[in-house]
Write a protein that holds these residues in place. Structure first.
Motif, PDB file in Angstrom:
ATOM      1  N   ALA A  57       0.813  -1.207   0.000  1.00 30.31           N
ATOM      2  CA  ALA A  57       0.000   0.000   0.000  1.00 30.31           C
ATOM      3  C   ALA A  57       0.852   1.265   0.000  1.00 30.31           C
ATOM      4  O   ALA A  57       0.495   2.260  -0.632  1.00 30.31           O
ATOM      5  CB  ALA A  57      -0.934  -0.003   1.206  1.00 30.31           C
ATOM      6  N   ARG A  58       1.977   1.255   0.730  1.00 31.27           N
ATOM      7  CA  ARG A  58       2.778   2.474   0.817  1.00 31.27           C
ATOM      8  C   ARG A  58       3.333   2.872  -0.541  1.00 31.27           C
ATOM      9  O   ARG A  58       3.355   4.049  -0.897  1.00 31.27           O
ATOM     10  CB  ARG A  58       3.922   2.284   1.826  1.00 31.27           C
ATOM     11  N   ARG A  59       3.791   1.903  -1.323  1.00 30.91           N
ATOM     12  CA  ARG A  59       4.324   2.220  -2.654  1.00 30.91           C
ATOM     13  C   ARG A  59       3.240   2.792  -3.555  1.00 30.91           C
ATOM     14  O   ARG A  59       3.482   3.749  -4.301  1.00 30.91           O
ATOM     15  CB  ARG A  59       4.932   0.969  -3.281  1.00 30.91           C
ATOM     16  N   VAL A  60       2.051   2.209  -3.501  1.00 26.43           N
ATOM     17  CA  VAL A  60       0.953   2.722  -4.328  1.00 26.43           C
ATOM     18  C   VAL A  60       0.549   4.108  -3.861  1.00 26.43           C
ATOM     19  O   VAL A  60       0.265   5.004  -4.673  1.00 26.43           O
ATOM     20  CB  VAL A  60      -0.246   1.756  -4.287  1.00 26.43           C
ATOM     21  N   LEU A  61       0.548   4.330  -2.546  1.00 25.39           N
ATOM     22  CA  LEU A  61       0.198   5.644  -2.004  1.00 25.39           C
ATOM     23  C   LEU A  61       1.203   6.697  -2.479  1.00 25.39           C
ATOM     24  O   LEU A  61       0.815   7.805  -2.876  1.00 25.39           O
ATOM     25  CB  LEU A  61       0.163   5.580  -0.482  1.00 25.39           C
ATOM     26  N   ILE A  62       2.476   6.363  -2.448  1.00 24.00           N
ATOM     27  CA  ILE A  62       3.499   7.289  -2.949  1.00 24.00           C
ATOM     28  C   ILE A  62       3.263   7.572  -4.428  1.00 24.00           C
ATOM     29  O   ILE A  62       3.378   8.716  -4.886  1.00 24.00           O
ATOM     30  CB  ILE A  62       4.910   6.711  -2.721  1.00 24.00           C
ATOM     31  N   ALA A  63       2.894   6.534  -5.192  1.00 27.72           N
ATOM     32  CA  ALA A  63       2.638   6.721  -6.628  1.00 27.72           C
ATOM     33  C   ALA A  63       1.474   7.670  -6.872  1.00 27.72           C
ATOM     34  O   ALA A  63       1.500   8.472  -7.814  1.00 27.72           O
ATOM     35  CB  ALA A  63       2.362   5.369  -7.283  1.00 27.72           C
ATOM     36  N   THR A  64       0.445   7.629  -5.994  1.00 26.09           N
ATOM     37  CA  THR A  64      -0.690   8.554  -6.178  1.00 26.09           C
ATOM     38  C   THR A  64      -0.239   9.992  -5.969  1.00 26.09           C
ATOM     39  O   THR A  64      -0.725  10.908  -6.640  1.00 26.09           O
ATOM     40  CB  THR A  64      -1.842   8.229  -5.215  1.00 26.09           C
ATOM     41  N   TYR A  65       0.680  10.216  -5.033  1.00 23.61           N
ATOM     42  CA  TYR A  65       1.199  11.562  -4.814  1.00 23.61           C
ATOM     43  C   TYR A  65       2.021  12.037  -6.018  1.00 23.61           C
ATOM     44  O   TYR A  65       1.914  13.189  -6.437  1.00 23.61           O
ATOM     45  CB  TYR A  65       2.063  11.595  -3.547  1.00 23.61           C
ATOM     46  N   VAL A  66       2.834  11.132  -6.547  1.00 23.29           N
ATOM     47  CA  VAL A  66       3.666  11.494  -7.701  1.00 23.29           C
ATOM     48  C   VAL A  66       2.788  11.835  -8.904  1.00 23.29           C
ATOM     49  O   VAL A  66       3.026  12.824  -9.611  1.00 23.29           O
ATOM     50  CB  VAL A  66       4.645  10.354  -8.039  1.00 23.29           C
ATOM     51  N   LEU A  67       1.760  11.026  -9.148  1.00 23.50           N
ATOM     52  CA  LEU A  67       0.866  11.287 -10.278  1.00 23.50           C
ATOM     53  C   LEU A  67       0.215  12.659 -10.162  1.00 23.50           C
ATOM     54  O   LEU A  67       0.169  13.437 -11.127  1.00 23.50           O
ATOM     55  CB  LEU A  67      -0.225  10.211 -10.347  1.00 23.50           C
ATOM     56  N   VAL A  90      -4.909  12.121 -15.309  1.00 23.47           N
ATOM     57  CA  VAL A  90      -3.790  11.758 -14.432  1.00 23.47           C
ATOM     58  C   VAL A  90      -4.119  12.124 -12.990  1.00 23.47           C
ATOM     59  O   VAL A  90      -3.917  11.337 -12.050  1.00 23.47           O
ATOM     60  CB  VAL A  90      -2.489  12.447 -14.890  1.00 23.47           C
ATOM     61  N   VAL A  91      -4.663  13.330 -12.796  1.00 19.57           N
ATOM     62  CA  VAL A  91      -5.043  13.781 -11.450  1.00 19.57           C
ATOM     63  C   VAL A  91      -6.170  12.906 -10.902  1.00 19.57           C
ATOM     64  O   VAL A  91      -6.151  12.503  -9.726  1.00 19.57           O
ATOM     65  CB  VAL A  91      -5.457  15.262 -11.472  1.00 19.57           C
ATOM     66  N   ALA A  92      -7.161  12.597 -11.744  1.00 20.01           N
ATOM     67  CA  ALA A  92      -8.302  11.795 -11.303  1.00 20.01           C
ATOM     68  C   ALA A  92      -7.876  10.389 -10.904  1.00 20.01           C
ATOM     69  O   ALA A  92      -8.358   9.838  -9.906  1.00 20.01           O
ATOM     70  CB  ALA A  92      -9.359  11.730 -12.405  1.00 20.01           C
ATOM     71  N   VAL A  93      -6.968   9.805 -11.672  1.00 22.29           N
ATOM     72  CA  VAL A  93      -6.463   8.474 -11.333  1.00 22.29           C
ATOM     73  C   VAL A  93      -5.743   8.509  -9.984  1.00 22.29           C
ATOM     74  O   VAL A  93      -5.944   7.633  -9.128  1.00 22.29           O
ATOM     75  CB  VAL A  93      -5.519   7.957 -12.444  1.00 22.29           C
ATOM     76  N   GLY A  94      -4.924   9.524  -9.776  1.00 21.55           N
ATOM     77  CA  GLY A  94      -4.251   9.660  -8.489  1.00 21.55           C
ATOM     78  C   GLY A  94      -5.216   9.863  -7.345  1.00 21.55           C
ATOM     79  O   GLY A  94      -5.064   9.277  -6.263  1.00 21.55           O
ATOM     80  N   ASP A  95      -6.247  10.684  -7.571  1.00 19.76           N
ATOM     81  CA  ASP A  95      -7.247  10.942  -6.534  1.00 19.76           C
ATOM     82  C   ASP A  95      -7.987   9.664  -6.140  1.00 19.76           C
ATOM     83  O   ASP A  95      -8.156   9.355  -4.959  1.00 19.76           O
ATOM     84  CB  ASP A  95      -8.257  11.981  -7.019  1.00 19.76           C
ATOM     85  N   SER A 102      -4.456   4.568   0.905  1.00 22.97           N
ATOM     86  CA  SER A 102      -4.289   5.137   2.248  1.00 22.97           C
ATOM     87  C   SER A 102      -4.982   4.269   3.288  1.00 22.97           C
ATOM     88  O   SER A 102      -4.440   4.029   4.378  1.00 22.97           O
ATOM     89  CB  SER A 102      -4.830   6.565   2.292  1.00 22.97           C
ATOM     90  N   GLY A 103      -6.185   3.776   2.957  1.00 23.01           N
ATOM     91  CA  GLY A 103      -6.891   2.910   3.899  1.00 23.01           C
ATOM     92  C   GLY A 103      -6.124   1.635   4.183  1.00 23.01           C
ATOM     93  O   GLY A 103      -6.047   1.177   5.331  1.00 23.01           O
TER      94      GLY A 103
END
Length: 388
Positions: A57-67, A90-95, A102-103
């Motif tokens: 989850a942490r890696r995916v969470l970091i990826a959402t911030y980068v996106l 790109v923003v919508a996918v990250g959101d 995060s959950g």
């Protein structure tokens, strides 16, 4: 997550206007582009769920911030409809991917009562940051004018970079969850009938959560004739109370079954729907304003009573090896509500305003009864109140 919400709070209250000012595109074009991007974002939840279970989850969470950092940094360079859709997507996918990530990450950091407290603390923190971001947004636009919108884009992009940095650094101390992989993927999730029942009930709650941002502006101003300035007051009141009351409500619910706590939250939301409907029957101006304030206070209490038990119940229901996928399906209810609430609420309000409140109340009543039924079908350790 505080830094993330601070940046988002700067942007979200001005979404369409922000994109219009930064890109120079007409508002109608911006609206179509954001809608198209939101549809693309619907696919992000299930993809993120699979990635969470495959990696962590942490890696995916970091990826959402980068996106999202890349997306907001690119907004000033958008010069056409196609570019707008690409950047907004790109923003919508990250959101959308952020929420299951995060959950899932929070669920690794704590268990039992500590997990419930952490969910409540995160909700409190994000609401405080979001409110501060809104104030910063108003200040940037009023002091810097058009340049303020460009500043918002850069500050928001920077906030996601900082948030990613915080997570990267915290990874040195965060526990790593090692679980055996399970085959079947989403087929196993969709075959879990009690969980799908929970998701169906949650859809009613998420639609009710759209009252304040979607239904109330139309209902209060266009139908009841309340001053538009009241909306800012109600929104601020809700934000402050959610930030101040989340931990207190969680302590109040600590001995209740999570399913029953959600059902009671639904009952309070039904009362809020009745209060909003009854406001149309009182004299205009001050009495109606007071009625809307009272209804919003009741709505906020219902919102507080639903949020933490919902997250904690869903996380505890999910097998660790498929937690990302479970939370992705759960979060899809919010994505669907964001897509369908604007049009659906508008149609009901245009047809007959009481019809909206009756429809929501009926859905919430069904969801509450469903939660009571699910208390006997969901895993007992997920339903039971955690030991404080």
């Amino acid at each position: 997550m505080f830094v993330d919400a601070l940046g988002s709070g700067i942007y979200v209250p001005l979404t369409l206007l922000f994109i219009h000012e930064v890109t120079g595109l007409p508002l109608t074009t911006v609206g179509l582009g954001v809608t198209a991007a939101a549809v693309v974002g619907l696919a992000a939840n299930p993809v993120a769920g699979a990635f969470i279970d495959r990696f962590d989850a942490r890696r995916v969470l970091i990826a959402t911030y980068v996106l999202r950092a890349l997306g907001f940094a690119a907004y000033p360079f958008v010069d056409g409809f196609a570019a707008l859709i690409a950047v907004a997507a790109v923003v919508a996918v990250g959101d959308r991917a952020y929420y299951p990530a995060s959950g899932s990450y929070i669920s690794v950091l704590a268990e039992g009562a500590a997990r419930d407290r952490l969910y409540a603390l995160v909700a409190t923190t994000r609401n405080v940051a979001f409110g501060l971001g809104g104030l910063m947004s108003a200040g940037a636009v009023s002091l810097a004018g058009g340049t303020g919108f460009m500043l918002i884009a850069l500050v928001n992009a920077a906030s996601f970079v900082v948030a990613a940095g915080c997570l990267i650094r915290s990874g040195r101390h965060a526990p790593a969850e090692t679980v055996p992989r399970r085959r079947g993927g989403y087929r196993r999730v969709l075959a879990d009938r009690p969980f799908i029942g929970l998701v169906a009930a949650e859809q009613a709650f998420t639609l009710a959560h759209m009252i304040l941002p979607v239904a109330l502006p139309i209902y209060a101003v266009a139908i009841l004739g309340a001053p538009a300035s009241l909306l800012g007051l109600l929104y601020t009141l809700n934000t402050i109370l959610v930030a101040a009351g989340q931990l207190a409500v969680r302590r109040w619910q600590r001995n209740a079954r999570r399913t029953h706590a959600m059902a009671l939250g639904g009952a309070v939301l039904i009362v809020a729907c009745g209060a909003y409907a009854a406001t149309a029957l009182v004299p205009p101006v001050l009495p109606r304003v007071c009625g809307l304030v009272v209804a919003t206070l009741v709505f906020t209490l219902g919102e507080l009573m639903h949020t933490t038990p919902s997250w904690a119940l869903t996380t505890a229901t999910a097998p660790p090896a498929l937690r990302g996928r479970y939370l992705a399906i759960y979060q899809q209810t919010w994505a669907l509500a964001a897509v369908f609430a604007p049009a659906g609420f508008s149609v009901l309000l245009d047809t007959a305003p009481p019809l909206l409140w009756l429809t929501l109340a009926t859905m919430l009543a069904s969801a509450g009864l469903g939660m009571l039924h699910l208390s006997r079908r969901l895993p007992p350790d997920a339903v039971a109140a955690p030991q404080a």
